[in-house]
Write an enzyme that holds these catalytic residues in place. Sequence first.
Site, PDB file in Angstrom:
ATOM      1  N   SER A 209     -63.453 -27.613   8.137  1.00  0.00           N
ATOM      2  CA  SER A 209     -63.332 -26.155   8.203  1.00  0.00           C
ATOM      3  C   SER A 209     -62.705 -25.570   6.945  1.00  0.00           C
ATOM      4  CB  SER A 209     -62.518 -25.742   9.427  1.00  0.00           C
ATOM      5  OG  SER A 209     -63.200 -26.048  10.617  1.00  0.00           O
TER       6      SER A 209
ATOM      7  N   GLY B  62     -66.070 -25.570  12.622  1.00  0.00           N
ATOM      8  CA  GLY B  62     -66.804 -25.653  11.363  1.00  0.00           C
ATOM      9  C   GLY B  62     -66.374 -24.562  10.402  1.00  0.00           C
TER      10      GLY B  62
ATOM     11  N   GLY C  25     -66.848 -21.506   7.252  1.00  0.00           N
ATOM     12  CA  GLY C  25     -67.703 -20.398   6.847  1.00  0.00           C
ATOM     13  C   GLY C  25     -67.797 -19.256   7.832  1.00  0.00           C
TER      14      GLY C  25
ATOM     15  N   CYS D  26     -63.527 -22.932  18.166  1.00  0.00           N
ATOM     16  CA  CYS D  26     -63.420 -22.303  16.849  1.00  0.00           C
ATOM     17  C   CYS D  26     -64.769 -21.744  16.385  1.00  0.00           C
ATOM     18  CB  CYS D  26     -62.830 -23.285  15.838  1.00  0.00           C
ATOM     19  SG  CYS D  26     -62.132 -22.465  14.390  1.00  0.00           S
TER      20      CYS D  26
ATOM     21  N   GLN E 246     -67.186 -18.733  18.160  1.00  0.00           N
ATOM     22  CA  GLN E 246     -67.796 -17.569  17.529  1.00  0.00           C
ATOM     23  C   GLN E 246     -69.318 -17.565  17.696  1.00  0.00           C
ATOM     24  OE1 GLN E 246     -66.365 -17.610  13.472  1.00  0.00           O
ATOM     25  NE2 GLN E 246     -64.245 -17.839  14.148  1.00  0.00           N
TER      26      GLN E 246
ATOM     27  N   GLY F  55     -61.037 -17.771   9.699  1.00  0.00           N
ATOM     28  CA  GLY F  55     -60.958 -16.523   8.947  1.00  0.00           C
ATOM     29  C   GLY F  55     -61.806 -15.419   9.542  1.00  0.00           C
ATOM     30  N   TYR F  56     -62.490 -15.730  10.674  1.00  0.00           N
ATOM     31  CA  TYR F  56     -63.309 -14.745  11.380  1.00  0.00           C
ATOM     32  C   TYR F  56     -62.876 -14.717  12.838  1.00  0.00           C
ATOM     33  CZ  TYR F  56     -66.258 -14.635   7.256  1.00  0.00           C
ATOM     34  OH  TYR F  56     -66.709 -14.474   5.970  1.00  0.00           O
TER      35      TYR F  56
ATOM     36  N   HIS G 227     -57.545 -24.639  18.414  1.00  0.00           N
ATOM     37  CA  HIS G 227     -57.960 -26.045  18.421  1.00  0.00           C
ATOM     38  C   HIS G 227     -57.187 -26.825  19.491  1.00  0.00           C
ATOM     39  CE1 HIS G 227     -60.517 -26.481  14.754  1.00  0.00           C
ATOM     40  NE2 HIS G 227     -59.963 -25.303  14.504  1.00  0.00           N
TER      41      HIS G 227
ATOM     42  N   GLU H 211     -57.571 -29.815  20.347  1.00  0.00           N
ATOM     43  CA  GLU H 211     -57.358 -31.210  19.930  1.00  0.00           C
ATOM     44  C   GLU H 211     -56.180 -31.345  18.981  1.00  0.00           C
ATOM     45  OE1 GLU H 211     -59.172 -29.498  16.421  1.00  0.00           O
ATOM     46  OE2 GLU H 211     -59.527 -29.239  18.561  1.00  0.00           O
TER      47      GLU H 211
END
Length: 360
Positions: A45, A219, A221, A246, A250, A290-291, A331, A333
């Site tokens: 990520s 992941g 981006g 995560c 989204q 970041g989103y 997260h 985990e």
Amino acid sequence: MKRKLVLEDGSVFEGEGFGSGSEAFGEVVFTTSMTGYQELLTDPSFLGQMAVMTFPMQGNYGINRYDYESSKPHVSAMIVGEYAEHPSNFRMEKTLSQYLAKFGIPGLCGIDTRKLTRLLREKGSLKGIITDSDVSNEEALMKIGKADFFINHIERVSAGNIYEVPGSGKRVVLYDYGMKSSILKNLAERGLNITVVPWNYPAEDALELNPDGIMLSNGPGNPDDVPETYEIIKKLLGKVPVFGICMGHQLLAKACGAETERMVFGHRGGNNPVKELETGKIYITSQNHGYVVDEESLSGTGLEVTYRCVNDGTVEGIRHRKYNAFSVQFHPESSPGPSDGSVIFEKFLEMMEGKKNAAE
């Protein structure tokens, strides 16, 4: 070795280099994790990003064989206040500097990371370059303007082929958007039979594997860069339980018609408080994004909010009112970070076992 960080707004931070002496570009972001730099470096990520560590000293326990989240580091650079040149730990196999140098990744230390973090909080994440101190600031800014800041993040880190992690329990098809190995480990520890597939694996082929559940991984981006995934997820909804983490969170939201938006500086660290709306319970969570899902866009999608960030009120979890599908932005985990959220994996198991309202 004198080196410096130059940001796209013209800010300059001069310090000492460690790791590789190469030049590097990236999105400069900060993380508040006190420990766990090895997991951070190898988390897909962080692809394309320069990680600023707000905790002053880093590298004091070196690098070991146990704490990798993938087979190589994905950060563009590491920026710290103080680098520990003489680490000591019984598990250590190499120093942080040696590890970064092996993969051609520069480190920068001896700068005021508090000042840099305040700047990023005020202006948001910025593009930057780490280069030698004798390169003029004007030339550095010109290089930033010409640099190729790619957008195909998920394609770069996803598994290229299908592979199996055998188990005796329920069968899970795991879409790899840049999966951390700790997610795979958490599923395997629960005895699940796991099939990892690439990010764009057709829904029809996934369903032919006869899964008991579908998992959408984390992941890097922007979720807007992979619209192909929305159609895949749409075809899976209602056929089999779906669980996202995560980026997977989204993408589930986007598949249902919701929107995401870029945050000013994001959530990165291992101490983010999240509230479970149904119970009022607070979880301390590990995060790296970041989103965020736009809550106003959830209207008419069939989705409802299940978790919320205590600090800024942003959406941290959703579930579908009609289908067996839910996701979390944090997260569960951990790695690094607290394990408060590990109960989320149990909810996924319950959903696959057919228990009513398991996602709730």
